[in-house]
Design an enzyme around this catalytic site. Structure first.
Site, mmCIF file in Angstrom:
data_model
loop_
_atom_site.group_PDB
_atom_site.id
_atom_site.type_symbol
_atom_site.label_atom_id
_atom_site.label_comp_id
_atom_site.label_asym_id
_atom_site.label_seq_id
_atom_site.Cartn_x
_atom_site.Cartn_y
_atom_site.Cartn_z
ATOM 1 N N HIS A 173 2.231 -16.026 32.616
ATOM 2 C CA HIS A 173 0.807 -16.378 32.651
ATOM 3 C C HIS A 173 0.504 -17.202 33.904
ATOM 4 O O HIS A 173 1.388 -17.863 34.448
ATOM 5 C CB HIS A 173 0.435 -17.247 31.436
ATOM 6 C CG HIS A 173 0.352 -16.494 30.143
ATOM 7 N ND1 HIS A 173 1.021 -16.895 29.011
ATOM 8 C CD2 HIS A 173 -0.351 -15.396 29.794
ATOM 9 C CE1 HIS A 173 0.740 -16.059 28.020
ATOM 10 N NE2 HIS A 173 -0.090 -15.139 28.461
ATOM 11 N N CYS A 260 0.200 -24.183 26.274
ATOM 12 C CA CYS A 260 0.045 -23.090 25.289
ATOM 13 C C CYS A 260 -0.126 -23.604 23.871
ATOM 14 O O CYS A 260 -0.624 -22.878 23.010
ATOM 15 C CB CYS A 260 1.259 -22.176 25.279
ATOM 16 S SG CYS A 260 2.055 -21.941 26.839
HETATM 17 C C1 CIR Z 1 4.302 -14.920 24.263
HETATM 18 O O1 CIR Z 1 5.095 -14.265 24.948
HETATM 19 O O2 CIR Z 1 3.146 -14.557 24.067
HETATM 20 C C2 CIR Z 1 4.781 -16.216 23.639
HETATM 21 N N1 CIR Z 1 6.138 -16.085 23.269
HETATM 22 C C3 CIR Z 1 4.601 -17.348 24.592
HETATM 23 C C4 CIR Z 1 3.183 -17.594 24.929
HETATM 24 C C5 CIR Z 1 3.021 -18.693 25.919
HETATM 25 N N2 CIR Z 1 1.649 -18.975 26.124
HETATM 26 C C6 CIR Z 1 1.143 -19.413 27.252
HETATM 27 O O3 CIR Z 1 1.827 -19.481 28.263
HETATM 28 N N3 CIR Z 1 -0.160 -19.703 27.267
#
Ligand code: CIR
Length: 265
Positions: A173, A260
């Site tokens: 991201h 997140c």
């Molecule tokens: C994913 O791959 O969607 C989750 N395991 C981690 C999400 C992390 N979110 C973020 O960086 N905003």
């Protein structure tokens, strides 16, 4: 002198945060980290300390219950973006995460009169959106596409805000590699250090061996920094911020960072 300081300081202030308790199914969350499986009990303890840190920054925290249906649902930043004027329900690009949005709508309506949404073929995750005052940078990633960015920018413009896109190649991201610390200070590493879009900021360069700590979070003058990244902590402290370290090792195992784990507004 005091007046000058007031003028140049950030006008952003956050009052609320929304978090979601991790679920047992988090061990099945999406991961490319190769750090092993998260320890659920440890993750719960770390999550409680994260909530404590948010409260120390003056935020009123809404804690949503664990949702076993969605392994990654503790990463509540991805299914919504919150702004000064409206909330935007996203359309997460990871198929296992798309329906995480459903249970957030009612909660966001408690805080916002205006709740907008992104729809297919647009996909967008909040981790790809970085707010800098009234301008939002939108990362084009494997999870966020141009169609969604166009919708997102049109929504922002409706409320007097602006947006622009940034192409990503190395990270999950946008905010995996960037953290805006207000007052024109931008924490950055890797591919973001030289991007023309960000050269107007005062870039605080994160050491490549501490890249995970680029996802540090400014909240009302304090910066939450993941524990275990001393060079980045020192860098942020030397820029004049109060630093609060938070151990999020179990979330790092799922490619998740500090930002997140909450929506802040
Ligand atoms: C994913 O791959 O969607 C989750 N395991 C981690 C999400 C992390 N979110 C973020 O960086 N905003």
């Amino acid at each position: 002198m005091l007046l000058a300081i007031i003028i140049f300081r950030s006008e952003t202030m956050f009052t609320y945060a929304i978090v979601r308790t991790p679920c047992r199914a988090m061990v099945n969350g999406i991961s490319n980290a190769n750090l092993g499986l998260p320890d659920y009990q440890k993750a719960l303890c770390q999550h409680l300390d994260y909530i404590e840190a948010l409260k120390e920054c003056g935020l009123r925290v809404t804690i949503l219950p664990a949702d076993e249906e969605f392994p990654d649902s503790t990463f509540v930043e991805d299914p919504a973006v919150v702004t000064r004027s409206c909330a935007i329900i996203t359309n997460p690009g990871a198929p296992t995460r798309t329906l995480e949005t459903r249970s957030l709508v009612a909660t966001l309506r408690e805080f916002y009169t205006d709740v907008e949404s992104i729809s297919a073929p647009g996909t967008l995750e909040g981790g790809d959106v970085m707010m800098t005052g009234d301008h939002f940078y939108i990362g084009l990633s494997e999870r966020t596409n141009q169609a969604a960015a166009d919708q997102f920018i049109a929504i922002l413009e409706k409320y007097g805000m602006r947006g622009s896109v940034v192409a990503l190649s190395e990270v999950l991201h946008l905010k995996t590699g960037l953290g805006y610390l207000e007052d024109n200070n931008l924490l950055a590493c890797g591919e973001f250090l030289l991007k023309p879009e960000f050269q107007q900021f005062n870039i605080l360069a994160v050491d490549p061996d501490e890249a995970y700590a680029a996802n540090s979070v400014w909240i009302n003058g304090t910066v939450l920094v993941p524990a275990g990244f001393p060079k980045t902590s020192a860098l942020i402290a030397s820029a004049g911020y109060r630093v609060r370290e938070v151990d999020v090792s179990e979330f790092q195992k799922l490619d998740g960072g500090l930002s997140c784990l909450s929506l802040r507004f």
